[in-house]
Design a protein around this motif. Structure first.
Motif, mmCIF file in Angstrom:
data_model
loop_
_atom_site.group_PDB
_atom_site.id
_atom_site.type_symbol
_atom_site.label_atom_id
_atom_site.label_comp_id
_atom_site.label_asym_id
_atom_site.label_seq_id
_atom_site.Cartn_x
_atom_site.Cartn_y
_atom_site.Cartn_z
ATOM 1 N N ILE B 130 0.881 -1.161 0.000
ATOM 2 C CA ILE B 130 0.000 0.000 0.000
ATOM 3 C C ILE B 130 0.923 1.217 0.000
ATOM 4 O O ILE B 130 1.549 1.528 1.010
ATOM 5 C CB ILE B 130 -0.926 -0.006 1.219
ATOM 6 N N LEU B 131 1.019 1.886 -1.150
ATOM 7 C CA LEU B 131 2.124 2.817 -1.341
ATOM 8 C C LEU B 131 1.696 4.259 -1.520
ATOM 9 O O LEU B 131 0.703 4.561 -2.176
ATOM 10 C CB LEU B 131 2.921 2.396 -2.582
ATOM 11 N N SER B 132 2.507 5.123 -0.940
ATOM 12 C CA SER B 132 2.323 6.543 -1.139
ATOM 13 C C SER B 132 3.139 6.916 -2.369
ATOM 14 O O SER B 132 4.300 6.557 -2.480
ATOM 15 C CB SER B 132 2.878 7.277 0.068
ATOM 16 N N ASP B 133 2.506 7.630 -3.288
ATOM 17 C CA ASP B 133 3.216 7.925 -4.514
ATOM 18 C C ASP B 133 3.881 9.301 -4.426
ATOM 19 O O ASP B 133 3.343 10.308 -4.861
ATOM 20 C CB ASP B 133 2.235 7.864 -5.693
ATOM 21 N N SER B 134 5.075 9.316 -3.816
ATOM 22 C CA SER B 134 5.804 10.568 -3.608
ATOM 23 C C SER B 134 6.071 11.271 -4.932
ATOM 24 O O SER B 134 5.935 12.481 -5.043
ATOM 25 C CB SER B 134 7.150 10.302 -2.938
ATOM 26 N N TYR B 135 6.460 10.468 -5.932
ATOM 27 C CA TYR B 135 6.850 11.041 -7.214
ATOM 28 C C TYR B 135 5.697 11.826 -7.833
ATOM 29 O O TYR B 135 5.812 13.027 -8.093
ATOM 30 C CB TYR B 135 7.319 9.926 -8.153
ATOM 31 N N SER B 136 4.533 11.173 -8.016
ATOM 32 C CA SER B 136 3.440 11.910 -8.659
ATOM 33 C C SER B 136 2.867 12.972 -7.733
ATOM 34 O O SER B 136 2.318 13.969 -8.197
ATOM 35 C CB SER B 136 2.341 10.996 -9.195
ATOM 36 N N GLY B 137 3.010 12.766 -6.409
ATOM 37 C CA GLY B 137 2.607 13.813 -5.475
ATOM 38 C C GLY B 137 3.377 15.087 -5.732
ATOM 39 O O GLY B 137 2.828 16.187 -5.728
ATOM 40 N N CYS B 138 4.681 14.914 -5.996
ATOM 41 C CA CYS B 138 5.508 16.086 -6.252
ATOM 42 C C CYS B 138 5.251 16.663 -7.634
ATOM 43 O O CYS B 138 5.468 17.853 -7.853
ATOM 44 C CB CYS B 138 6.982 15.745 -6.071
ATOM 45 N N VAL B 139 4.770 15.813 -8.561
ATOM 46 C CA VAL B 139 4.415 16.350 -9.870
ATOM 47 C C VAL B 139 3.225 17.298 -9.734
ATOM 48 O O VAL B 139 3.229 18.403 -10.284
ATOM 49 C CB VAL B 139 4.093 15.218 -10.873
ATOM 50 N N SER B 140 2.227 16.898 -8.923
ATOM 51 C CA SER B 140 1.073 17.800 -8.789
ATOM 52 C C SER B 140 1.436 19.040 -7.973
ATOM 53 O O SER B 140 0.917 20.127 -8.219
ATOM 54 C CB SER B 140 -0.148 17.074 -8.202
ATOM 55 N N LEU B 141 2.369 18.866 -7.024
ATOM 56 C CA LEU B 141 2.862 20.032 -6.291
ATOM 57 C C LEU B 141 3.582 20.976 -7.263
ATOM 58 O O LEU B 141 3.411 22.197 -7.220
ATOM 59 C CB LEU B 141 3.812 19.596 -5.173
ATOM 60 N N ALA B 142 4.363 20.378 -8.165
ATOM 61 C CA ALA B 142 5.119 21.166 -9.140
ATOM 62 C C ALA B 142 4.178 21.927 -10.077
ATOM 63 O O ALA B 142 4.433 23.072 -10.443
ATOM 64 C CB ALA B 142 6.046 20.259 -9.947
ATOM 65 N N LYS B 143 3.065 21.268 -10.429
ATOM 66 C CA LYS B 143 2.093 21.905 -11.304
ATOM 67 C C LYS B 143 1.573 23.188 -10.640
ATOM 68 O O LYS B 143 1.498 24.252 -11.250
ATOM 69 C CB LYS B 143 0.922 20.926 -11.552
ATOM 70 N N TYR B 144 1.242 23.069 -9.359
ATOM 71 C CA TYR B 144 0.754 24.228 -8.601
ATOM 72 C C TYR B 144 1.856 25.281 -8.463
ATOM 73 O O TYR B 144 1.610 26.490 -8.554
ATOM 74 C CB TYR B 144 0.282 23.758 -7.223
ATOM 75 N N PHE B 145 3.070 24.806 -8.278
ATOM 76 C CA PHE B 145 4.242 25.680 -8.147
ATOM 77 C C PHE B 145 4.398 26.553 -9.398
ATOM 78 O O PHE B 145 4.502 27.778 -9.324
ATOM 79 C CB PHE B 145 5.483 24.796 -7.947
ATOM 80 N N VAL B 146 4.366 25.888 -10.580
ATOM 81 C CA VAL B 146 4.519 26.594 -11.850
ATOM 82 C C VAL B 146 3.417 27.639 -12.020
ATOM 83 O O VAL B 146 3.661 28.771 -12.408
ATOM 84 C CB VAL B 146 4.480 25.594 -13.027
ATOM 85 N N GLN B 147 2.213 27.217 -11.642
ATOM 86 C CA GLN B 147 1.046 28.081 -11.804
ATOM 87 C C GLN B 147 1.145 29.318 -10.897
ATOM 88 O O GLN B 147 0.969 30.441 -11.354
ATOM 89 C CB GLN B 147 -0.170 27.230 -11.457
ATOM 90 N N THR B 148 1.458 29.126 -9.605
ATOM 91 C CA THR B 148 1.516 30.277 -8.690
ATOM 92 C C THR B 148 2.716 31.173 -8.966
ATOM 93 O O THR B 148 2.702 32.346 -8.639
ATOM 94 C CB THR B 148 1.565 29.851 -7.211
ATOM 95 N N MET B 149 3.751 30.607 -9.570
ATOM 96 C CA MET B 149 4.945 31.409 -9.876
ATOM 97 C C MET B 149 4.809 32.113 -11.236
ATOM 98 O O MET B 149 5.721 32.844 -11.645
ATOM 99 C CB MET B 149 6.192 30.526 -9.923
#
Lengths: 326, 314
Positions: B130-149
Motif C-alpha cells: 500500500i504505497l504513497s506515490d511521492s513522485y506523482s505527489g511532487c508532480v502535482s505540487l510542481a504543477k501548482y508551483f509553476v502556476q503560482t509562480m
C-alpha cells in the motif's frame, strides 16, 4: 637562535586555529562576495552559539581525559522538558492536580534536568569506573529514548513570543544566543584559568594518579565537570527549541560529533590535560564558517561531508605533528 | 572468588526477575503482528506505526513496533527476531526499496506475509504493498508551483537526507515538470536532512548568497517550516512562497495562516489501517490481494485547507 625559533614556533602553535580561521575566511570571501557582510556574520555567530555551549562543556570533560557522547540527546530531552512544561505544565489526573510553569520556571527545570543527567554520567564514570565513552554512549541512547517517551515522538510547537526571544531576539544590537554563548565562554575561561577547580581539571587530565596522591577529590571534580556539560547541553537545547519555536524529538542528532570536532580543531588533546576554551571557540567558529561557506558557494551536499571530514583530519594531523615537536 | 560468584548470582537473579516481569501472559495461540518501520525519529513514521498498532489492537491482535533506525542491517535483525518469535504477519515500512528485498523474501520463505506501507519494495514476494506515490505527489505540487509562480522566478530547493530514496523520489517528481520552464531558475540546491533546525540554518546562509529568491521547495514540512522561519527573520516571508511535503500539523496550520503556500498530503492513516486490515483478512484465509495499491498524494493549498487535518482528511 634555537630558542628564538622554538619560541616563535610555540606562538605559532598557539595561534594555529586562529590562522586557519583567517585563511578560511579569506578563501571563502575570494570566492563569494556575500560572505564578508555584517548580516552573514551575525548568521554564523547565531548558528554556532549552540555548538559553542556544547563544545565548551565538552572541552572541560575532555580536559579530564573523558568524553561526553550524550550531549545531543541531553540537549533534545532538556529542550523537550522546557517546552512541555511551558506548554502543558504537569498534570496529575488522579489527584486532579495541575502545576503550571512560568517561562523562568520551565527554563530552570530544563537546566536542572540537564545538570542531573550530567551528574548521572559523572556518577557512573566515577563510582562504577565505567569508561566515559561507554557511560555517555549509554546516556546518549537513554536520553533519546526518554525524549521520545516524553514527546511521544511528536514535536511540541507554538511556545509563545516571550520564549522565542531567547533564540530569535536581539539585545543591544546583538542576537540573544550570541550573548548567551559569550557569557558561557567568559564563565568557562574564568573557571579554567582563575579557579582551583580549573587547576584540578587540568591536573586530573595530565596525570590522574599524581593528582589523587596530591589530595584532589577526583570523583567530586569529575561529577562537577559532567554536570556542567549537562547544564550547557540544556542551555543549547533551550536555545534550539526557542529558535524553532518547537521542541523536535530528533533535535541534536550527532551534535556530539560537531562538539568533539570543535574541541579537536581547537587543539585540545583527547588524552586530556592540554587545551583551552578559546581554542574550542575558534574550532566551533571554523566549523560554523565552513558550514556557512559551503552553502554560500552552493557546494554539493555530498562534497560538503567530505570537506568537513578532511578539515577535521587535517587539524588533528597538524596538532599531532606539533605535539611531537614539543 | 566467592565474592565474584555472589555478584554473578545477583546479576543472574536480577536478569531472571526482569525477564520474568517482561514476559506477558500466555499468547501461544493468539496471532500477533510485527510492525517494522524505517525510523521513529520522524513524527510522520511514529504516526504511521502507532496507527497500525491501534488498528491491529482494534481487530483484536497484539502487536509490537520495531524501529529500524534507517538501517537496513538492523531491519534484517528485526525480521529474523520477528519470524523467530512467532509473529504471524509483518506490517512493513522498508528502509530501502532494493536493500529490503532479502528481508521480504526471508519472511515469505518462513510463511509470514508482509504488507508494505508507504514505501515500496522491489520484490513480488511482498503479499501486498500500500504505497504513497511521492513522485506523482511532487508532480502535482510542481504543477501548482509553476502556476503560482507564473512560470518565472528564482527558487531554492531543500533536499532531505541525501542517502534516502524518498528524498530523490520527491526531488525528481518536482523537477520532472518544473525543469520544462526555463523562466524558473533553481539558484541553490542544498540538503537540510529533513530537519527543521537545519532547514532554518541552511536557508539563512542561502539568503545571504541569493537575497532575491521568489520561492522555496522543501522535501518535507519540517524543512519548509525552518525555511519559513529564516524568511521571517530576514523580513522576506511575505514575498517568498514556501512549498513543503507531508501534511504535518505545523504545516497545515501554517497554510491556514497563509504563511506557507502548499504541501503534499500523504495518508499514513489510510495506509497503516489498510495494512492491518489486510493482515487480518490473511489470517482469515484470504489470499488474493492486489500486489500494489497506490494511495494518492493530494495537493493541499489555502483553497482546500478546510478539508484536511494533520496527516489526513477531516
Amino acid at each position: 637562535m634555537d630558542t628564538i625559533l622554538s619560541k616563535y614556533r610555540s606562538h605559532l602553535v598557539k595561534f594555529q586555529p586562529l590562522i586557519a580561521l583567517v585563511l578560511l575566511c579569506i578563501g571563502i570571501s575570494l570566492m563569494s562576495d556575500k560572505f564578508m557582510t555584517v548580516d552573514n556574520g551575525w548568521n554564523v555567530m547565531r548558528q554556532i552559539s549552540v555548538n559553542i555551549c556544547i563544545s565548551v562543556g565538552m572541552t572541560l570533560v575532555v580536559l579530564t581525559s573523558g568524553i561526553d557522547l550524550s550531549v545531543g540527546s541531553v540537549l533534545a530531552l532538556c529542550g523537550a522538558i522546557t517546552a512541555g512544561l511551558l506548554k502543558f505544565g504537569i498534570e496529575v489526573p488522579s489527584n486532579n492536580l495541575f502545576v503550571g510553569f512560568t517561562l523562568l520556571g520551565a527554563i530552570l527545570a530544563g537546566l536542572i534536568a540537564g545538570s542531573l543527567l550530567g551528574l548521572f554520567n559523572g556518577w557512573t564514570v566515577t563510582k562504577f569506573k565505567v569508561p566515559p565513552f561507554v557511560a555517555t554512549l549509554a546516556m546518549l541512547t537513554i536520553a533519546r529514548g526518554l525524549t521520545m517517551l516524553y514527546t511521544k515522538g511528536f514535536p511540541i510547537s507554538n511556545l509563545g513570543d516571550s520564549f522565542a526571544y531567547i533564540g530569535t531576539g536581539w539585545f543591544l544590537g546583538i542576537p540573544v544566543p550570541v550573548w548567551v554563548s559569550a557569557v558561557v565562554i567568559v564563565i568557562a575561561v574564568i573557571i579554567t584559568q582563575k579557579t582551583a577547580l580549573g587547576r584540578y581539571i587540568y591536573a586530573i587530565g595530565g596525570n590522574e594518579s599524581a593528582s589523587k596522591l596530591s589530595g584532589i577529590n577526583i570523583s567530586k571534580i569529575k561529577m562537577i565537570v559532567y554536570s556542567i556539560a549537562g547544564v550547557l547541553s540544556a542551555v543549547g537545547g533551550i536555545m534550539v527549541t526557542s529558535r524553532l519555536d518547537s521542541a523536535q524529538p530528533n533535535a541534536g542528532m550527532s551534535y556530539e560529533l560537531d562538539a568533539i570536532a570543535a574541541v579537536v580543531i581547537g587543539g585540545t588533546s583527547l588524552s586530556g590535560g592540554r587545551g583551552t576554551i578559546m581554542g574550542t571557540v575558534l574550532g566551533a567558529i571554523i566549523i560554523g564558517v565552513l558550514n556557512n561557506g559551503l552553502v554560500l558557494l552552493n557546494v554539493s551536499p555530498f562534497w560538503q561531508q567530505v570537506v568537513k571530514g578532511g578539515v577535521i583530519l587535517l587539524a588533528v594531523i597538524i596538532d599531532r605533528a606539533n605535539a611531537k615537536n614539543d | 572468588m566467592i565474592n565474584l560468584m555472589k555478584k554473578y548470582l545477583q546479576i543472574l537473579l536480577l536478569l531472571v526477575f526482569v525477564l520474568a516481569s517482561c514476559h506477558s501472559t500466555d499468547t501461544a495461540k493468539q496471532k500477533k503482528m510485527a510492525i517494522i518501520v524505517s525510523t521513529l525519529n520522524n513524527p510522520w513514521f511514529v504516526f504511521l506505526a502507532q496507527t497500525a498498532a491501534a488498528q491491529a489492537k482494534s481487530l483484536g491482535y497484539e502487536s509490537k513496533i520495531f524501529d529500524s533506525q534507517n538501517n537496513t542491517a538492523l531491519e534484517t535483525d528485526h525480521f529474523e527476531n520477528a519470524i523467530a518469535s512467532g509473529y504471524s504477519a509483518i506490517l512493513f515500512n522498508p528502509t530501502d526499496a532494493n536493500g529490503s528485498v532479502v528481508n521480504v523474501v526471508k519472511a515469505k520463505k518462513a510463511g509470514v506475509p508482509v504488507f508494505c506501507m508507504d514505501r515500496e519494495v522491489n520484490s513480488p514476494e511482498a503479499t501486498s504493498q500500500i504505497l504513497s506515490d511521492s513522485y506523482s505527489g511532487c508532480v502535482s505540487l510542481a504543477k501548482y508551483f509553476v502556476q503560482t509562480m507564473h512560470k518565472k522566478g528564482n527558487y531554492v530547493e531543500l533536499l532531505g537526507i541525501v542517502s534516502d530514496n524518498n528524498t530523490w523520489a520527491r526531488s525528481k517528481g518536482f523537477h520532472s515538470l518544473v525543469d520544462y520552464y526555463p523562466g524558473l531558475k533553481m539558484v541553490a540546491q542544498q540538503s537540510a536532512d529533513f530537519d527543521r533546525n537545519k532547514g532554518l540554518e541552511v536557508m539563512e546562509s542561502i539568503l545571504q548568497a541569493h537575497p532575491d529568491i521568489d520561492a522555496v521547495f522543501a522535501g518535507n514540512d519540517a524543512m519548509a517550516m525552518g525555511a519559513f522561519q529564516a524568511l521571517v527573520a530576514a523580513g522576506k516571508a511575505n514575498h517568498v512562497k514556501v512549498f513543503g511535503f507531508d501534511g504535518a500539523e505545523d504545516a497545515i496550520q501554517a497554510i491556514k495562516d497563509k504563511k506557507i503556500s502548499a504541501t503534499a498530503m500523504q495518508f499514513p492513516k489510510v495506509m497503516a489501517q489498510t495494512a492491518a486490515i489486510y493482515a487480518d483478512a490473511y489470517f482469515k484465509g484470504k489470499r488474493d490481494f492486489p500486489k500494489k495499491i497506490p494511495v494518492a498524494v493530494e495537493l493541499v493549498t489555502y483553497d482546500n485547507i478546510n478539508d484536511y487535518i494533520a496527516y489526513g482528511k477531516k
